[in-house]
Design an enzyme around this catalytic site. Structure first.
Site, PDB file in Angstrom:
ATOM      1  N   TRP A 101       0.835  -1.217   0.000  1.00  0.00           N
ATOM      2  CA  TRP A 101       0.000   0.000   0.000  1.00  0.00           C
ATOM      3  C   TRP A 101       0.855   1.246   0.000  1.00  0.00           C
ATOM      4  O   TRP A 101       0.509   2.239  -0.652  1.00  0.00           O
ATOM      5  CB  TRP A 101      -1.003  -0.036   1.157  1.00  0.00           C
ATOM      6  CG  TRP A 101      -2.051  -1.080   0.897  1.00  0.00           C
ATOM      7  CD1 TRP A 101      -2.284  -2.205   1.620  1.00  0.00           C
ATOM      8  CD2 TRP A 101      -2.964  -1.125  -0.217  1.00  0.00           C
ATOM      9  NE1 TRP A 101      -3.289  -2.940   1.036  1.00  0.00           N
ATOM     10  CE2 TRP A 101      -3.729  -2.312  -0.084  1.00  0.00           C
ATOM     11  CE3 TRP A 101      -3.219  -0.288  -1.304  1.00  0.00           C
ATOM     12  CZ2 TRP A 101      -4.727  -2.667  -1.005  1.00  0.00           C
ATOM     13  CZ3 TRP A 101      -4.213  -0.646  -2.218  1.00  0.00           C
ATOM     14  CH2 TRP A 101      -4.951  -1.810  -2.070  1.00  0.00           C
ATOM     15  N   ASP A 171      -2.210   6.563   6.155  1.00  0.00           N
ATOM     16  CA  ASP A 171      -3.202   5.644   5.597  1.00  0.00           C
ATOM     17  C   ASP A 171      -3.548   4.638   6.692  1.00  0.00           C
ATOM     18  O   ASP A 171      -2.769   3.744   6.991  1.00  0.00           O
ATOM     19  CB  ASP A 171      -2.628   4.945   4.363  1.00  0.00           C
ATOM     20  CG  ASP A 171      -3.612   3.950   3.747  1.00  0.00           C
ATOM     21  OD1 ASP A 171      -4.690   3.722   4.323  1.00  0.00           O
ATOM     22  OD2 ASP A 171      -3.285   3.398   2.674  1.00  0.00           O
ATOM     23  N   LYS A 195     -12.697  -2.001   5.658  1.00  0.00           N
ATOM     24  CA  LYS A 195     -11.963  -2.905   6.533  1.00  0.00           C
ATOM     25  C   LYS A 195     -12.508  -2.838   7.952  1.00  0.00           C
ATOM     26  O   LYS A 195     -12.977  -3.818   8.486  1.00  0.00           O
ATOM     27  CB  LYS A 195     -10.466  -2.564   6.540  1.00  0.00           C
ATOM     28  CG  LYS A 195      -9.640  -3.185   5.419  1.00  0.00           C
ATOM     29  CD  LYS A 195      -9.814  -2.543   4.083  1.00  0.00           C
ATOM     30  CE  LYS A 195      -9.013  -3.196   2.986  1.00  0.00           C
ATOM     31  NZ  LYS A 195      -8.154  -2.255   2.263  1.00  0.00           N
TER      32      LYS A 195
HETATM   33  C1  LIG Z   1      -7.570  -1.679   1.204  1.00  0.00           C
HETATM   34  C2  LIG Z   1      -6.525  -0.645   1.362  1.00  0.00           C
HETATM   35  C3  LIG Z   1      -6.381   0.412   0.455  1.00  0.00           C
HETATM   36  C4  LIG Z   1      -7.245   0.541  -0.780  1.00  0.00           C
HETATM   37  O1  LIG Z   1      -8.566   0.779  -0.480  1.00  0.00           O
HETATM   38  P1  LIG Z   1      -9.650   1.049  -1.644  1.00  0.00           P
HETATM   39  O2  LIG Z   1     -10.821   1.533  -0.856  1.00  0.00           O
HETATM   40  O3  LIG Z   1      -9.873  -0.246  -2.350  1.00  0.00           O
HETATM   41  O4  LIG Z   1      -9.112   2.089  -2.552  1.00  0.00           O
HETATM   42  C5  LIG Z   1      -5.392   1.351   0.699  1.00  0.00           C
HETATM   43  N1  LIG Z   1      -4.593   1.269   1.761  1.00  0.00           N
HETATM   44  C6  LIG Z   1      -4.689   0.257   2.653  1.00  0.00           C
HETATM   45  C7  LIG Z   1      -3.770   0.220   3.829  1.00  0.00           C
HETATM   46  C8  LIG Z   1      -5.656  -0.725   2.476  1.00  0.00           C
HETATM   47  O5  LIG Z   1      -5.760  -1.726   3.372  1.00  0.00           O
END
Ligand SMILES: *Cc1c(COP(=O)(O)O)cnc(C)c1O
Length: 360
Positions: A101, A171, A195
């Site tokens: 990521w 993030d 998540k």
């Molecule tokens: C799942 C995830 C993303 C991407 O998320 P989307 O909503 O599919 O764009 C980005 N960063 C992390 C840490 C993730 O777990």
């Protein structure tokens, strides 16, 4: 049979929340309407929206000089919005590279400006968090970006970097609300909802107000944080049902003791699973450095990868779903977000023990 869903995302939601949504599906609080059918400018939905924001503020202790936004485009769109809005004419931004990521965020930021990769854990296949004193930071960076929990690699920061005057951008897609964070340490926090918050379709963005209003001149209106902040996330039609569901999750968290209580359960769940892996005499193996192991996403491999198919099939038959590892890593991954009860992890550990006994 009780089903336990270990998906990395979209992921398990609290059972009580789904039941409440079901009960309210056709007629929300006597309004005669489903939340899906409400005008986003009507008093019913405006109340739901405001309550969700207020509850998130309370749960995370978000200071008054921060805006909370519900945006679309998932976490991915934040990879673009962050440089567009936060470079603020500066020469470059610092990025920490701890896995898949991080790499995606870095790749996108490079389209908008210079990226200084302050450190990378690629030397050991992204299996650890590099010590802060090895980071090559730029004191003039527009901001420093890092990924608090690498969902694919299963690497989580147990500490928050101190970047001084350089705004810290995180993030938190896969560990927001799983442990307490001092929001005042951050310039911006973002997370895709699917998540640890609610259904896919929205991202939560928490930003310090002084960072708003300095977007690059050609920034599309929809990508300008200030537009969404000023419009209270209603510049255009927001993802109303996702926000409603997220609001129910926030209320569920509040009812269950908030983030501090959730953290204690998360620590217990992670310990149970990692202990089982470490006590398996190598039948199962987790490649992540012990100090940096994620409480949310637990990747593990079987000693004999030829057994992977059997493991997944038998787990499935026991109601333990979506344990297949990310396609880039292989093996297994158990995601044990807030909504995964301790009993689910116990069921997984029991199954793993039995499976190892049969095949060890
Ligand atoms: C799942 C995830 C993303 C991407 O998320 P989307 O909503 O599919 O764009 C980005 N960063 C992390 C840490 C993730 O777990």
């Amino acid at each position: 049979m009780t089903i336990y869903n270990f998906s990395a995302g979209p992921a398990v939601l609290p059972h009580e929340v789904l039941q409440q949504a079901q009960a309210e599906l056709l007629d929300w609080h006597g309004s005669g309407m489903s939340v899906m059918e409400m005008s986003h400018r009507g008093k019913e939905y405006m109340g739901i929206h405001a309550q969700a924001i207020a509850d998130l503020r309370e749960l995370m202790g978000i200071p008054v000089n921060y805006k909370v936004m519900f945006l679309q485009g998932g976490a991915h769109l934040q990879f673009s919005m962050i440089p567009l809005n936060l470079l603020r004419g500066k020469a470059s931004a610092d990025y920490v590279n701890t896995g898949e990521w991080s790499k995606k965020a870095i790749g996108e930021a490079r389209k908008f400006g210079k990226v200084n990769e302050v450190v990378s854990s690629a030397d050991r296949n992204f299996s650890y968090v590099p010590a802060f004193n090895t980071w090559q930071r730029d004191p003039n960076a527009a901001y420093l970006h890092y990924t608090t929990n690498e969902t694919i690699g299963g690497v989580e920061f147990g500490w928050v970097p101190d970047t001084g005057d350089v705004p810290l951008v995180a993030d938190m897609s896969s560990n927001i609300l799983s442990r307490p964070y001092d929001v005042s340490r951050f310039g911006l926090i973002y997370a895709g909802a699917q998540k640890n918050i609610g259904p896919a379709g929205l991202a939560v963005v928490i930003v310090r107000e002084d960072l708003l209003g300095q977007a690059a001149a050609n920034t599309p209106t929809m990508l300008d944080y200030k537009i969404h902040a000023d419009g209270d996330s209603m510049y255009n039609t927001p993802p109303t049902y996702g926000i409603y569901m997220s609001g129910l999750v926030f209320q569920w968290l509040k009812k269950n003791g908030g983030i501090a209580a959730m953290e204690q359960v998360n620590i217990a769940k992670a310990k149970l699973l990692y202990d089982a892996i470490d006590a398996s005499n190598g039948f199962y193996n987790c490649p992540v450095a012990k100090a940096d192991r994620s409480r949310m996403n637990v990747p593990f491999a079987l000693k004999d990868a030829a057994l992977d198919g059997d493991f997944l099939k038998q787990a499935d038959a026991c109601g333990l779903l979506q344990l297949k590892g990310h396609r880039s890593v292989g093996g297994m991954r158990a995601s044990i977000y807030n909504a995964m009860p301790l009993a689910g992890v116990q069921a997984l550990v029991n199954f793993m023990h039995e499976f190892a006994k049969q095949h060890g």
